[in-house]
Design a protein around this motif. Sequence first.
Motif, PDB file in Angstrom:
ATOM      1  N   GLN A 141      35.614  18.330  67.245  1.00 20.03           N
ATOM      2  CA  GLN A 141      34.644  18.784  66.267  1.00 20.03           C
ATOM      3  C   GLN A 141      33.243  18.638  66.841  1.00 20.03           C
ATOM      4  O   GLN A 141      32.981  17.724  67.624  1.00 20.03           O
ATOM      5  N   ASN A 142      32.351  19.527  66.430  1.00 24.20           N
ATOM      6  CA  ASN A 142      30.953  19.434  66.847  1.00 24.20           C
ATOM      7  C   ASN A 142      30.234  18.469  65.915  1.00 24.20           C
ATOM      8  O   ASN A 142      30.100  18.723  64.722  1.00 24.20           O
ATOM      9  N   PHE A 143      29.758  17.348  66.462  1.00 22.71           N
ATOM     10  CA  PHE A 143      29.077  16.329  65.662  1.00 22.71           C
ATOM     11  C   PHE A 143      27.552  16.447  65.738  1.00 22.71           C
ATOM     12  O   PHE A 143      26.859  15.642  65.126  1.00 22.71           O
ATOM     13  N   SER A 144      27.026  17.413  66.460  1.00 26.07           N
ATOM     14  CA  SER A 144      25.579  17.531  66.612  1.00 26.07           C
ATOM     15  C   SER A 144      24.947  17.988  65.303  1.00 26.07           C
ATOM     16  O   SER A 144      25.396  18.956  64.688  1.00 26.07           O
ATOM     17  N   ALA A 145      23.890  17.294  64.909  1.00 25.25           N
ATOM     18  CA  ALA A 145      23.138  17.739  63.745  1.00 25.25           C
ATOM     19  C   ALA A 145      22.385  19.026  64.078  1.00 25.25           C
ATOM     20  O   ALA A 145      22.165  19.871  63.200  1.00 25.25           O
ATOM     21  N   ALA A 146      21.982  19.185  65.324  1.00 23.14           N
ATOM     22  CA  ALA A 146      21.334  20.395  65.835  1.00 23.14           C
ATOM     23  C   ALA A 146      21.538  20.389  67.342  1.00 23.14           C
ATOM     24  O   ALA A 146      21.945  19.377  67.920  1.00 23.14           O
TER      25      ALA A 146
END
Length: 476
Positions: free
Chosen positions: A276-281
């Motif tokens: 999963q992509n956990f980056s906020a941005a």
Amino acid sequence: MKVIRGFIIVIFTICCGSTGTKAQDVYLSIPEDNIFNRSEFTSSPITVMNTSRTNWDYAFLGLFPVSPTFTSTSGANFIHTTTTVSLPATVLLWQLESMGGRLPSMGYQGYLPDFQSFKASPIIWFGPPASILGGGFSRGNINFTFKIPAEQIASNAFQAGNYSMNITQNYDFTPRNFRTVLVIPASVRWLTASPTKYIEISSLNDYRITGTRVLGNLGNAEIGHTVDFNLWAKVAANSIQFVSSKGTQGTRNIASVKLGSNGSALTTKALSSTFQNFSAANFNVIPGNRNSFIPELYVSAEDLKTHFFEAGTYTFELNFSARSTDNSINSLQNTAVQLKVLPRSEITIPSSGQNVNFNFNTAAHYANGQSQTIQKQIKLSNNENFELYVKSDENYFKKGGVQTAINSNILQIGLEGSSANVPLSKTPQKILTNGTPVLDRELNVRYTIPPAGAQTLVGKESSTYSVNVYYSFTAI
């Protein structure tokens, strides 16, 4: 015979256009190690021009030398060829290394300037002697050394691709015009490593905290990059592996653990075995070409009590992936997480339940005995399977601190909801079997002096008799 002699003139006319020399661009490939480590880059000697002459130009009757210069014709910045970003000209320094294999003569007031940068105005790259008598230079390649100081690497953002600047020079050296191009590789790389993370829970109070708690931080994560990236993560298996303090194996739900960060860099999501992509941005390329954050593991108070209360070791592996936003570059980092819950047990008795009083002042008391239940007298916590025992400090009651002949076994103790009572003695007696891990369980304790025991008190001196009662655990 008359011989006539003559001649023929053969004329070849060769038509041609101008024969300008194609620019010999200077390409400088900057290694990612220098960028990520913020260390100075210095090139080997690079051929920039070529000369077939050996002397400098002199103006006004040969009295004043004409200095060779470089001038930027495209402004004060290196311009990225595919984006709108740029680098200041000051990032790159250069200096003449040789002409025809050696430095030119520095006779009568000739000089070699120090490292300097390109500008939109002419910059002298060698100071010729004040007189032609001071000497010239050798034919051949004109080589320069280029460097990018460490402080420039640390203070600028180097984005993958080519940064270009157009340069012209004022002599008849070849070529007259050329481009200087900084080549930045596309790369994403973990600069820190956290192969293992050990977390320990050694207090039952940790399970009494309300709300979400930080299970543990995974240390500073620093990633070097010349392209924008996102942080992806997953776990290597579908569940958490558990081994109890007694060696029993089991699993726990991995979704009970969430990954986030100390700060706003990551969004908080439950872990799963799918990336999963956990980056906020997006993590954008910034000056210094490093981004850092602190990943943290979270668990709710309820899940902590439900899934991680039992003493033992809980393990799982985190797989991190720092990926360029176009998914063309992927840098992996794995962290093995081990949560150790130490065996802990606790018995508390509120002050209101520390004394149990029996009064014998009627015939019925002696004939029928007495029984009373103390509500919530014991609060117990144990994170292993257990048994609960009771015992006295002596086998006889005491009066005023002096042992009497009244045996402690006239008092029987049991738990409400259980039909079994055990006689009190100095030897521990079991009053609860096969107890499972529990936090702050309250027990109602039943104290009984049956008729047979009460009748042994007939004729005893009127006084107060006491015995101390102790409760203890045995892990199973």
